[in-house]
Design an enzyme around this catalytic site. Structure first.
Site, PDB file in Angstrom:
ATOM      1  CE1 TYR A   1      -3.598  -8.460  -5.912  1.00  0.00           C
ATOM      2  CE2 TYR A   1      -5.636  -7.948  -4.752  1.00  0.00           C
ATOM      3  CZ  TYR A   1      -4.668  -8.865  -5.151  1.00  0.00           C
ATOM      4  OH  TYR A   1      -4.808 -10.185  -4.775  1.00  0.00           O
TER       5      TYR A   1
ATOM      6  CG  HIS B   1      -0.250 -10.916  -1.253  1.00  0.00           C
ATOM      7  ND1 HIS B   1      -0.417  -9.715  -1.921  1.00  0.00           N
ATOM      8  CD2 HIS B   1      -0.744 -11.865  -2.093  1.00  0.00           C
ATOM      9  CE1 HIS B   1      -0.979  -9.935  -3.094  1.00  0.00           C
ATOM     10  NE2 HIS B   1      -1.181 -11.235  -3.217  1.00  0.00           N
TER      11      HIS B   1
END
Length: 330
Positions: free
Chosen positions: A58, A141
């Site tokens: 992010y 992830h």
């Protein structure tokens, strides 16, 4: 409902039933200032959010840096924080902009790495950016194309970190159900962060993953409950799974909205609360970046949703009969 808590894992990591998804404060799609990011986190705390989720992906670490800085104002034992492993951030000499949806300079490139060494290196870098000595949950992830390596190498590394007390719980975060179900069956994970697969429009999580997670005592953090915006504002051009929604899905979303309006309930409130309706789900994670979004999400979780609304959705074929709803056992 925002302040209520459920727990995951043998360490009983407490998660608020509404959680803060920090991709937005990593400049997802558009940039915000450090001050705006701070305000969003501080407002979340005031509204009762006590679980915060971030990732190196992010904003090339920007989300972790901003979240860590804002949370230093609060007692560490009063909140839970998760980050993710699987993408290492490798410095590069670049003058362009990030090409993966974040409005940040391309100072690093993402490098897939689900090796044991990659897991430790990634977590060490995350802890440095966060300014913490531990995190509560670490997720693998998006190992969609790396499932075997994630199972054989990354998972055992996370298991060791959990045993060492560096992390409280471990899991996998994805927007599909098959690979997370494999992890629930074949490993001792504590949590799954599931995006977009248990919503008013898509209950594919019920096919295997959610019942299996419930049976094995694995907590599911339910993200993407608005399906990329279609359930937030169903209108021509609305997005579903990051693409323009097909006409049939748009029609279904509009029908859901009409039923909600007849009962005086915003579609957003029904969508958010539906995400907690299965016994395996422990928290609804919403992506927020501004104080008003933080408050709106908290209010949605407190809005009364009457049982006749869920009954009408079933009667009209908008929810299958076997799908559990809030307050009802599956």
């Amino acid at each position: 409902m925002t302040r209520r808590q459920r727990s995951v894992g043998r360490a009983a990591v407490p998660l608020s039933t509404l959680s803060f998804g920090a991709a937005g404060i990593g400049n997802l799609f558009t940039a915000i200032t450090d001050r705006e990011a701070d305000q969003a986190v501080h407002t979340a705390w005031e509204c009762g959010y006590r679980y915060f989720d971030t990732a190196p992906h992010y904003g090339l670490g920007l989300s972790e840096r901003r979240l860590g800085r804002a949370l230093r104002h609060y007692p560490r034992e009063q909140y839970a924080l998760s980050t993710k492993v699987g993408r290492l951030l490798v410095p590069q000499d670049g003058t362009g902009r990030d090409t993966e949806g974040f409005a940040v300079p391309a100072t690093h490139r993402r490098e897939w790495d689900f090796t044991a060494d990659g897991v430790r290196r990634s977590l060490e870098a995350s802890l440095e950016r966060l300014g913490l000595d531990r995190v509560d949950i670490v997720y693998l992830h998006d190992p969609d194309d790396h499932a075997d390596q994630a199972l054989d190498e990354a998972y055992p590394a996370l298991e060791r970190l959990r045993a060492e007390g560096v992390v409280g719980a471990i899991g996998v975060g994805m927007n599909q159900t098959a690979v997370p179900a494999r992890f629930v069956r074949d490993t001792d994970i504590d949590a799954v962060l599931l995006a977009g697969r248990y919503t008013l429009l898509d209950q594919s999580g019920l096919d295997e993953l959610l019942p299996l997670a419930d049976e094995r005592g694995v907590g599911v953090v339910n993200a993407g409950v608005f399906n990329s915006g279609l359930l937030a504002d169903p209108a021509p051009g609305a997005r579903y799974d990051y693409r323009t929604a097909p006409a049939a899905l748009l029609d279904r979303a509009l029908a859901l909205k009409a039923v909600c309006e007849r009962h005086g309930v915003p579609l957003l409130a029904a969508a958010a609360q539906f995400g907690l309706g299965h016994p395996a789900t422990v928290s609804v994670l919403v992506g927020v970046r501004r104080p008003e979004q933080v408050r709106d999400a908290a209010e949605l979780m407190e809005r009364p949703v009457p049982a006749p609304l869920w009954a009408e959705l079933r009667e009209r074929g908008l929810l299958p009969a076997h799908v559990p709803t809030p307050g009802q056992a599956p």
